[in-house]
Design a protein around this motif. Structure first.
Motif, PDB file in Angstrom:
ATOM      1  N   HIS A  32       0.804  -1.224   0.000  1.00  0.00           N
ATOM      2  CA  HIS A  32       0.000   0.000   0.000  1.00  0.00           C
ATOM      3  C   HIS A  32       0.839   1.277   0.000  1.00  0.00           C
ATOM      4  CE1 HIS A  32      -3.291  -2.763   1.109  1.00  0.00           C
ATOM      5  NE2 HIS A  32      -3.941  -1.962   0.296  1.00  0.00           N
ATOM      6  N   THR A  33       2.136   1.161   0.264  1.00  0.00           N
ATOM      7  CA  THR A  33       3.008   2.337   0.233  1.00  0.00           C
ATOM      8  C   THR A  33       3.589   2.577  -1.159  1.00  0.00           C
ATOM      9  OG1 THR A  33       5.042   1.146   0.818  1.00  0.00           O
ATOM     10  CG2 THR A  33       3.655   1.892   2.647  1.00  0.00           C
ATOM     11  N   LEU A  34       3.299   1.670  -2.108  1.00  0.00           N
ATOM     12  CA  LEU A  34       3.904   1.732  -3.441  1.00  0.00           C
ATOM     13  C   LEU A  34       2.833   1.859  -4.523  1.00  0.00           C
ATOM     14  CD1 LEU A  34       6.461  -1.164  -2.943  1.00  0.00           C
ATOM     15  CD2 LEU A  34       6.989   1.283  -2.981  1.00  0.00           C
ATOM     16  N   ALA A  35       2.678   3.048  -5.054  1.00  0.00           N
ATOM     17  CA  ALA A  35       1.666   3.294  -6.087  1.00  0.00           C
ATOM     18  C   ALA A  35       1.961   2.509  -7.353  1.00  0.00           C
ATOM     19  CB  ALA A  35       1.593   4.782  -6.407  1.00  0.00           C
ATOM     20  N   GLY A  36       0.959   1.781  -7.834  1.00  0.00           N
ATOM     21  CA  GLY A  36       1.070   1.088  -9.110  1.00  0.00           C
ATOM     22  C   GLY A  36       1.725  -0.279  -9.051  1.00  0.00           C
ATOM     23  N   TRP A  37       2.277  -0.650  -7.933  1.00  0.00           N
ATOM     24  CA  TRP A  37       2.888  -1.973  -7.786  1.00  0.00           C
ATOM     25  C   TRP A  37       1.808  -2.970  -7.415  1.00  0.00           C
ATOM     26  CZ3 TRP A  37       8.061  -3.274  -8.530  1.00  0.00           C
ATOM     27  CH2 TRP A  37       8.919  -2.201  -8.792  1.00  0.00           C
ATOM     28  N   THR A  47       4.831  -2.439 -14.231  1.00  0.00           N
ATOM     29  CA  THR A  47       5.271  -2.122 -15.579  1.00  0.00           C
ATOM     30  C   THR A  47       5.327  -0.604 -15.717  1.00  0.00           C
ATOM     31  OG1 THR A  47       4.353  -4.151 -16.490  1.00  0.00           O
ATOM     32  CG2 THR A  47       4.777  -2.346 -18.040  1.00  0.00           C
ATOM     33  N   PHE A  48       6.464  -0.112 -16.137  1.00  0.00           N
ATOM     34  CA  PHE A  48       6.691   1.320 -16.336  1.00  0.00           C
ATOM     35  C   PHE A  48       6.627   1.608 -17.825  1.00  0.00           C
ATOM     36  CE2 PHE A  48       8.733   0.179 -12.403  1.00  0.00           C
ATOM     37  CZ  PHE A  48       8.490   1.254 -11.558  1.00  0.00           C
ATOM     38  N   ALA A  49       5.875   2.625 -18.208  1.00  0.00           N
ATOM     39  CA  ALA A  49       5.732   3.020 -19.609  1.00  0.00           C
ATOM     40  C   ALA A  49       6.504   4.316 -19.856  1.00  0.00           C
ATOM     41  CB  ALA A  49       4.263   3.209 -19.959  1.00  0.00           C
ATOM     42  N   PHE A  50       7.237   4.350 -20.954  1.00  0.00           N
ATOM     43  CA  PHE A  50       8.032   5.521 -21.314  1.00  0.00           C
ATOM     44  C   PHE A  50       7.637   6.027 -22.692  1.00  0.00           C
ATOM     45  CE2 PHE A  50      10.360   3.142 -18.169  1.00  0.00           C
ATOM     46  CZ  PHE A  50      10.718   4.138 -17.280  1.00  0.00           C
ATOM     47  N   ARG A  51       8.137   7.201 -23.058  1.00  0.00           N
ATOM     48  CA  ARG A  51       7.778   7.806 -24.344  1.00  0.00           C
ATOM     49  C   ARG A  51       8.459   7.134 -25.521  1.00  0.00           C
ATOM     50  NH1 ARG A  51       8.837  13.981 -22.754  1.00  0.00           N
ATOM     51  NH2 ARG A  51      10.665  12.889 -22.008  1.00  0.00           N
ATOM     52  N   GLU A  55      14.311   6.172 -23.488  1.00  0.00           N
ATOM     53  CA  GLU A  55      13.955   6.400 -22.086  1.00  0.00           C
ATOM     54  C   GLU A  55      13.797   5.080 -21.339  1.00  0.00           C
ATOM     55  OE1 GLU A  55      10.567   8.965 -21.703  1.00  0.00           O
ATOM     56  OE2 GLU A  55      11.632  10.669 -22.560  1.00  0.00           O
ATOM     57  N   ALA A  56      13.222   4.088 -21.996  1.00  0.00           N
ATOM     58  CA  ALA A  56      13.075   2.769 -21.363  1.00  0.00           C
ATOM     59  C   ALA A  56      14.448   2.190 -21.036  1.00  0.00           C
ATOM     60  CB  ALA A  56      12.286   1.833 -22.274  1.00  0.00           C
ATOM     61  N   MET A  57      15.387   2.302 -21.964  1.00  0.00           N
ATOM     62  CA  MET A  57      16.723   1.751 -21.734  1.00  0.00           C
ATOM     63  C   MET A  57      17.499   2.555 -20.689  1.00  0.00           C
ATOM     64  SD  MET A  57      16.602  -0.969 -23.310  1.00  0.00           S
ATOM     65  CE  MET A  57      18.265  -1.483 -22.948  1.00  0.00           C
ATOM     66  N   TYR A  80       9.545  -2.333 -26.262  1.00  0.00           N
ATOM     67  CA  TYR A  80       9.956  -1.116 -26.967  1.00  0.00           C
ATOM     68  C   TYR A  80       9.926   0.116 -26.046  1.00  0.00           C
ATOM     69  CZ  TYR A  80       9.812   2.878 -30.099  1.00  0.00           C
ATOM     70  OH  TYR A  80      10.052   4.078 -30.693  1.00  0.00           O
ATOM     71  N   LYS A  81       8.811   0.361 -25.386  1.00  0.00           N
ATOM     72  CA  LYS A  81       8.678   1.529 -24.517  1.00  0.00           C
ATOM     73  C   LYS A  81       8.286   1.166 -23.090  1.00  0.00           C
ATOM     74  CE  LYS A  81       5.598   3.755 -26.962  1.00  0.00           C
ATOM     75  NZ  LYS A  81       4.693   4.808 -27.450  1.00  0.00           N
ATOM     76  N   ASP A  82       8.251  -0.098 -22.765  1.00  0.00           N
ATOM     77  CA  ASP A  82       7.815  -0.542 -21.444  1.00  0.00           C
ATOM     78  C   ASP A  82       8.892  -1.386 -20.781  1.00  0.00           C
ATOM     79  OD1 ASP A  82       5.238   0.558 -21.926  1.00  0.00           O
ATOM     80  OD2 ASP A  82       4.674  -1.267 -22.999  1.00  0.00           O
ATOM     81  N   VAL A  83       8.948  -1.278 -19.456  1.00  0.00           N
ATOM     82  CA  VAL A  83       9.870  -2.093 -18.662  1.00  0.00           C
ATOM     83  C   VAL A  83       9.074  -2.683 -17.503  1.00  0.00           C
ATOM     84  CG1 VAL A  83      11.967  -2.124 -17.244  1.00  0.00           C
ATOM     85  CG2 VAL A  83      11.827  -0.606 -19.244  1.00  0.00           C
TER      86      VAL A  83
END
Length: 112
Positions: A32-37, A47-51, A55-57, A80-83
């Protein structure tokens, strides 16, 4: 309850087994202390999304730097844009505080 800021300020401790993984209640409290996890079985992931791919790399390289400093390494899936980042503590085949510390540090890194 620990806040993500408190978690991000902690250091991982070596874990070579011999301790129990976090129970579901403690893992849920820390989550609950970690948004989006999210918890996916015995794994903590986001999963983190980048432009773009660059930026992903760059984020992957930042994760490598953080992982080296904390001596705690996630599983990474790079698109490609997600990690996608998945943490769990291999030595105990479950979640430890180290997993949540590293997740909080990644979140803090993105706010700098």
């Amino acid at each position: 309850m620990a806040t993500s800021c408190n978690l991000a300020d902690r250091q991982c401790r070596p874990c070579e087994g011999g301790i129990a993984p976090l129970d579901a209640a403690m893992a849920s409290e820390m989550l609950h202390t970690l948004a989006g996890w999210a918890l996916n079985g015995e794994r903590l992931e986001k999963t983190f999304a980048f432009r773009n791919h660059y930026e992903a790399m760059a984020f992957v390289n930042a994760i490598a730097w953080l992982s080296h400093r904390e001596n705690h390494h996630p599983e990474l899936t790079v698109d490609y844009k997600d990690v996608r980042v998945r943490y769990w503590t291999h030595a105990i085949d479950g979640l430890s505080e180290n997993d949540f510390i590293c997740a909080a540090k990644l979140e803090k890194l993105l706010t700098i």
